[in-house]
Enzyme design. Structure first.
Site, PDB file in Angstrom:
ATOM      1  N   LYS A   1     -15.029 -20.592  55.266  1.00 21.38           N
ATOM      2  CA  LYS A   1     -16.436 -20.760  54.887  1.00 21.38           C
ATOM      3  C   LYS A   1     -16.574 -20.942  53.379  1.00 21.38           C
ATOM      4  CE  LYS A   1     -20.951 -18.457  54.975  1.00 21.38           C
ATOM      5  NZ  LYS A   1     -21.702 -17.238  55.324  1.00 21.38           N
ATOM      6  N   GLN A   2     -15.903 -20.086  52.636  1.00 18.56           N
ATOM      7  CA  GLN A   2     -15.957 -20.138  51.178  1.00 18.56           C
ATOM      8  C   GLN A   2     -14.592 -19.769  50.624  1.00 18.56           C
ATOM      9  OE1 GLN A   2     -18.979 -17.070  51.595  1.00 18.56           O
ATOM     10  NE2 GLN A   2     -18.055 -15.978  49.887  1.00 18.56           N
TER      11      GLN A   2
ATOM     12  N   TRP B   1     -21.861  -8.605  46.403  1.00 17.51           N
ATOM     13  CA  TRP B   1     -20.736  -8.685  45.483  1.00 17.51           C
ATOM     14  C   TRP B   1     -20.874  -9.874  44.534  1.00 17.51           C
ATOM     15  CZ3 TRP B   1     -16.493 -12.374  45.739  1.00 17.51           C
ATOM     16  CH2 TRP B   1     -16.709 -13.397  46.681  1.00 17.51           C
ATOM     17  N   ASP B   2     -21.764 -10.828  44.878  1.00 14.64           N
ATOM     18  CA  ASP B   2     -22.031 -11.977  44.007  1.00 14.64           C
ATOM     19  C   ASP B   2     -22.282 -11.528  42.576  1.00 14.64           C
ATOM     20  OD1 ASP B   2     -22.525 -12.519  46.683  1.00 14.64           O
ATOM     21  OD2 ASP B   2     -24.228 -13.820  46.311  1.00 14.64           O
TER      22      ASP B   2
ATOM     23  N   GLU C   1     -16.159 -15.273  55.069  1.00 17.05           N
ATOM     24  CA  GLU C   1     -16.801 -14.634  56.221  1.00 17.05           C
ATOM     25  C   GLU C   1     -16.482 -15.330  57.542  1.00 17.05           C
ATOM     26  OE1 GLU C   1     -20.915 -14.487  55.014  1.00 17.05           O
ATOM     27  OE2 GLU C   1     -20.249 -13.845  53.037  1.00 17.05           O
TER      28      GLU C   1
END
Length: 794
Positions: A592-593, A361-362, A488
């Site tokens: 995580k992000q 998806w980046d 995630e």
């Protein structure tokens, strides 16, 4: 910022002034050349020493079994891994019968330069052999941005102090021996010598090899031709076998004389075309390249990049490292997508084999925004590739008991390649990410033909997925349960805010597009009832909010979880996923992000309608102490929202981290390939962060503010046939229309009209000063340690 630099800091190039064998693999990624179709890692011309040999063709992969301790319904049966295809870079050198190997003898000088304006990798070195013979070697390498199949090298040898016999062996080599990068022996076995020979040729100056992958059945053809120049007699011979085709060139040179070889390499692959057709294809590509020769290719490359920089450059005054880094980022992101042409843009581009060469998806959420406003044609091609994979996405949705299209979490060919089911099965947000990219491209370009022919189908099939995946509760509220959002460290959750808001946008965009194109919508089976159901779901979607503490939740119940024990987590225990069980991570408040923070950026219109600035700041402040940035995707998003909420010094620190991700090897894995999304995030941090750039329907709005470190920031955007230049100073911003019709924009909420009569200059309002939010121990962005704490207004 970085006290021990591997590369010099220069505005238009990356230069390495000494050869450090310990950093060879990292430099091979940094110096990689690509056009989105062909990728050559920055290996030394002679092939050895090397870190990771790499020659890639976008879409060429091999299949391998996926590891499962226990089988489960819906698990993908095989994975795809990018392979190192036939290497055409090789030009081995012998000096008086001794191999030119920089590990032996004495290396007097070695310099390599990646030039962003010319699009070439240049190398110069001076070496004395163990026997005492000294030679100078120069090379220039390019992967053509104008001739999709072509890459080329000019290689030159010059004796320094004595008459010298020089031998150059120009080769095509298949099935090179590679260092093991995967702990799974089944994968290693599948990828050992993946190319089966079908044809080899060496005739005069012409070389050719044709192979086919053993399992995926893809045919790869590579051919090379040469122009050789020397002042005296030249002897050549050629030979080939199944995996090697070689031209050997011999000359005796006096000091100051030069042997020059110009090698042009053509690449092609297909899953359907015959061997003779593939041979003809690469031969035709060589013939086309020969028409303009080496000088023509170099000139075309410069002209292509002159045009790109004229509409895409970002100028940073006050920080030389970020100036270099953003141009490095723009150059590599352009390389990743320029000629991909209905192929994926992998997470590493074509710079290395990291992530098995998969696209995530980046691409849609980090890479395509940059390309939308700088090289929009590449975006249309990337989304047409997604459209071409719809059959596989529909099959995956049906397998999961859903309607519409369930796009893969990671893939090369469009089928799911993840053995990690919380992502490969549950990370449905990729569908909305693709839809978002299609809407963004259409709005920014006005390309109604694309909307009708490509975007509409993507929007319809993804809207169907959300309507079948979610449900209305007894109050009529629409929920999407059991999914994994961008973070995630939280898996299989209910009502992830990012996913729900992106699905909402997807559903509304699909209904709107069907209204604009009723005939095409009818052809896709959409009726008024279905479209109305999409709107009902979108308007009723649940967005979790904790009234007690006054923040939006990353997902339903997230703020009720126990906080991660940061105080007892050492600096050497990051990333957490390598030191703690996912079971423990999933149950705790640790990120995580950026997830909710990313939602505030990508779905800003919803937050603008439902929140004030203080609410946005409260959200950001709550999630900052929980976000550990164990993903390279996080820093750029945090930079954008930090700038939006007035934390300009913190935004600068995060922008710096994104900018130096690969140039400073912050994640210690640049050897596997560049972080293309983080590179794109450098542009995002500057343009969307400090530029405050947002798309608002068919217009643009800006809330620019600079950090103290910058004295000026300027950037250019392509928008609906215009080229707009934005220049930001400490207290004012200037908007100039460089091409196209007049444009209405908004600056800090004030409407302004920009036309060809001259620039428009407007004052910048200062941000509200707020206490700087904390980060987890050991996880502050690097520059923050120098900035100090306190109130963050500049």
């Amino acid at each position: 910022m970085i006290t021990n630099r591997t590369y010099t800091v220069e505005p238009w190039r990356v230069r390495e002034t000494a050869l450090n064998l310990d950093l060879l693999a990292q430099s091979e990624s940094v110096f990689a050349l690509s056009n989105g179709h062909v990728g050559w890692r920055g290996n030394l011309d002679e092939g050895e020493p090397h870190g990771l040999p790499g020659s890639y063709l976008n879409g060429v992969y091999e299949l391998h079994p996926l590891p499962y301790a226990e089988a489960g319904y819906g698990y993908p049966e095989s994975g795809q891994t990018v392979i190192n295809v036939t290497n055409g870079k090789l030009l081995r050198l012998l000096v008086d019968d001794e191999p030119f190997d920089l590990r032996y003898g004495r290396l007097r000088k070695h310099e390599r330069t990646l030039d962003f304006r010319r699009g070439v990798l240049e190398r110069s070195c001076e070496w004395t052999s163990p026997a005492g013979t000294t030679v100078r070697v120069r090379s220039t390498r390019l992967v053509s941005l104008t001739q999709r199949a072509i890459a080329a090298v000019e290689y030159e040898v010059e004796p320094v102090d004595s008459r010298t016999r020089v031998v150059i062996q120009s080769e095509l080599v298949a099935n090179e021996s590679l260092p093991s990068a995967d702990g799974d022996p089944r994968t290693a076995k599948a990828l050992q010598s993946p190319l089966e020979p079908e044809e080899d040729l060496a005739m005069g100056s012409r070389l050719r090899l044709v192979h086919r992958t053993r399992r995926s059945g893809l045919r790869v053809a590579v051919a090379a031709d040469h122009v050789v120049e020397a002042p005296g007699e030249i002897t050549t011979s050629s030979e080939s076998n199944t995996d090697v085709s070689r031209l050997t060139i011999t000359s005796v040179l006096d000091p100051g004389q030069r042997l020059r070889v110009q090698k042009t390499v053509a690449h092609g692959w297909s899953g359907a075309r015959s061997r003779p057709a593939m041979s003809d294809q690469v031969e035709a590509a060589l013939a086309a390249a020969a028409h303009g020769g080496w000088d023509g290719m170099v000139a075309e490359q410069r002209a292509y990049l002159d045009d790109f920089w004229a509409r895409a450059d970002v100028e940073v005054h006050g920080d030389e490292e970020i100036q270099q880094a953003v141009r490095f980022a723009l150059f590599h992101v352009l390389q990743a997508g320029a000629r991909a042409e209905q192929r994926a843009i992998p997470a590493k581009g074509l710079t290395g084999s990291g992530y098995d060469g998969h696209a995530f998806w980046d691409t849609e959420m980090f890479v395509l925004p940059l390309l939308t406003y700088t090289a929009p044609a590449a975006v249309a091609e990337a989304l047409r590739w997604r459209q071409a994979t719809l059959p596989a996405a529909r099959d995956r949705a049906a397998q999961l008991g859903l309607r519409g299209a369930a796009f893969p979490w990671r893939t090369i060919d469009g089928s799911e390649g993840s053995a990690y089911w919380p992502a490969g099965t549950a990370a449905f947000h990729v569908a909305a990410d693709i839809a978002h990219a299609a809407v963004r491209y259409t709005a920014a370009t006005g390309d109604t033909a694309f909307e009708r022919e490509t975007a509409l189908e993507l929007l319809v099939e993804t809207a169907r997925l959300w309507r079948s995946l979610g449900h209305h509760d007894h109050h009529g509220v629409f929920h999407i349960d059991g999914i994994t959002g961008p973070d995630e460290y939280s898996a299989v959750v209910d009502d992830n805010t990012y996913t729900n808001l992106m699905a909402r946008s997807n559903l509304l965009a699909a209904a709107d597009a069907c209204e604009r194109h009723p005939e095409e919508a009818a052809g896709l089976g959409v009726d008024e009832e279905e479209s109305a159901a999409w709107r009902d779901a979108a308007e009723a979607v649940h967005i979790p909010y904790n009234e007690e503490i006054g923040v939006h939740e990353q997902h339903a119940g997230f703020t009720r979880h126990q906080r991660w024990d940061f105080a007892n987590t050492g600096a050497d225990q990051y990333p957490l996923m390598l030191h703690f069980p996912y079971f423990d991570i999933y149950r705790k408040q640790v990120v995580k992000q950026s997830d909710l923070v990313l939602a505030m950026y990508t779905c800003g219109s919803w937050f603008d309608a439902h929140c004030d600035d203080d609410q946005m700041a409260a959200n950001f402040a709550y999630y900052e102490p929980l976000t550990v940035r164990d993903s390279s995707l996080s820093a750029c998003c945090q930079a954008v929202v930090a700038a939006q909420t007035g934390h300009l010094r913190l935004a600068y620190d995060y922008a710096t981290e994104a900018a130096l991700m690969d140039l400073a090897d912050l994640e210690h894995n640049t050897r596997d390939g560049l972080h293309i999304a983080s590179l794109a995030g450098t542009w995002m941090a500057l343009v969307a962060g400090f530029g405050g750039t947002r798309r608002d329907g068919d217009s643009l709005r800006f809330t620019p503010r600079l950090p103290e470190k910058f004295s000026r920031l300027a950037f250019r955007l392509q928008f609906r046939g215009r080229c707009l230049r934005v220049e930001i100073g400490p207290d004012k911003a200037t908007y100039s229309l460089l091409a196209g019709d007049p444009l209405t924009i908004h600056h800090h909420g004030t409407e302004a009209h920009v036309n060809g009569d001259g620039p428009v200059t407007l004052a910048i309002s200062p941000p509200k000063r707020r206490p700087t939010p904390e980060q987890p121990p050991h996880r502050r962005p690097g520059a923050a340690d120098r900035a100090g704490g306190g109130t963050d207004g500049g």
